[in-house]
Structures are given as structure tokens and as C-alpha cells.
Design a protein around this motif. Structure first.
Motif, PDB file in Angstrom:
ATOM      1  N   ASN A  11       0.857  -1.178   0.000  1.00 30.38           N
ATOM      2  CA  ASN A  11       0.000   0.000   0.000  1.00 30.38           C
ATOM      3  C   ASN A  11       0.896   1.231   0.000  1.00 30.38           C
ATOM      4  O   ASN A  11       1.876   1.295   0.741  1.00 30.38           O
ATOM      5  CB  ASN A  11      -0.893   0.022   1.245  1.00 30.38           C
ATOM      6  N   GLY A  17       2.460  -2.039   4.817  1.00 32.98           N
ATOM      7  CA  GLY A  17       1.739  -3.279   4.607  1.00 32.98           C
ATOM      8  C   GLY A  17       2.394  -4.248   3.643  1.00 32.98           C
ATOM      9  O   GLY A  17       1.775  -5.208   3.230  1.00 32.98           O
ATOM     10  N   LYS A  62      -2.869   0.698  -4.209  1.00 34.65           N
ATOM     11  CA  LYS A  62      -2.648  -0.693  -3.819  1.00 34.65           C
ATOM     12  C   LYS A  62      -1.939  -1.390  -4.971  1.00 34.65           C
ATOM     13  O   LYS A  62      -2.424  -1.360  -6.105  1.00 34.65           O
ATOM     14  CB  LYS A  62      -3.959  -1.421  -3.560  1.00 34.65           C
TER      15      LYS A  62
END
Length: 162
Positions: A59, A68, A133
């Protein structure tokens, strides 16, 4: 006053529309026919194994804050011939090579592989302008290096001597 605001807006529009241009030329320091060139040929005996796959996610917030993602990577993995790693990446804001390297690590580590043969990267980027993302899935074949040999060749300008 209004005239100067219009001029400033027009000047700003011209600057934005003009953009940037980059030009790169690769020049060699010596030609291949130069006297006294020493080359190394490296040959690897690689056993190709079973099909493997790995995935990784990352992310990115505001284009540069990453969270992440994985913390283990394979060095030298890239897309379109551009390898990741090194002192300066080609685009420090592009996090895709980092996710590719993590996916390759996740594919090779469980099967104890040395190299990923014929990798195919499936890259999915969901870009929401301020939040992005990145998901990468890699599939390929496990490669195990059995041996590596090197041969030194010296050129006297006429022909190669082994």
C-alpha cells in the motif's frame, strides 16, 4: 491588476503544458576491436524444476509512504529488462519493482530455489490518486544452480585466444 492575473495564468499554463523532456545517450568507452580486451564468459548449469508461484502486496500513500508490504526481497528482479536494487532506482517513487522482488522471494523461498526461470508477473495497481494498492503475482519454474564455470578470453586485436 486583472491583466497581470491573466498573464500569470497564461504563463503557468504554458509551463505546465510544456512538460519535461529527458534524453539519454549511451556511449561506449572502448570499441570491441580495441587491443587487449579481456572478457569473462560465465556459464551456469541450472536444473529446471517444478512450477512455482508467489504473491506480494504493498500500500502506498501520497506516492511515497509505503506500508503493509513484505520485508524480504530477491535482488536483481525487474520488469522490461530493468532490474531492481542498486544504488539509485530508475524511479524512486515507483514501488512496483519492490513488490516484484518480494513476490519472487515468496515464490523461491518455500521450494529452496536459486533462480526463477521464465517468470511471468501479473501486476494489479488500484490507484485512488492519494492511495495506491499494488498486487503482484509471479509464476515461473524453480531453478537450482548445479555449477558455475568461467572462462577467461584475451583478445590481441586479431582473434580471440582461449
Amino acid at each position: 491588476m486583472l491583466k497581470s492575473i491573466k498573464f500569470a495564468a497564461l504563463a503557468s499554463a504554458v509551463v505546465v503544458a510544456a512538460g519535461c523532456h529527458s534524453f539519454n545517450t549511451n556511449r561506449t568507452a572502448a570499441t570491441l576491436s580495441s587491443q587487449g580486451i579481456v572478457t569473462n564468459e560465465i556459464r551456469a548449469d541450472i536444473k529446471v524444476g517444478e512450477r512455482v508461484s508467489g504473491e506480494s502486496n504493498l500500500n502506498v500513500l501520497f506516492g511515497f509512504i509505503s506500508f503493509g508490504g513484505d520485508s524480504n526481497f530477491v535482488d536483481g528482479v525487474g520488469f522490461n529488462g530493468v532490474s531492481s536494487g542498486g544504488l539509485l532506482p530508475s524511479n524512486p517513487l515507483d514501488k512496483t519493482p519492490q513488490v516484484q522482488a518480494a513476490a519472487a522471494y515468496n515464490a523461491l523461498t518455500p521450494v529452496n530455489g536459486d533462480v526463477l526461470i521464465s517468470p511471468r508477473y501479473e501486476i494489479t495497481v488500484d490507484d485512488y490518486f492519494v492511495f495506491k494498492k499494488i498486487h503482484v503475482k509471479v509464476t515461473g519454474y524453480k531453478g537450482t544452480v548445479n555449477s558455475i564455470s568461467a572462462t577467461n578470453k584475451y583478445s590481441d586485436g586479431c582473434c580471440l585466444v582461449k
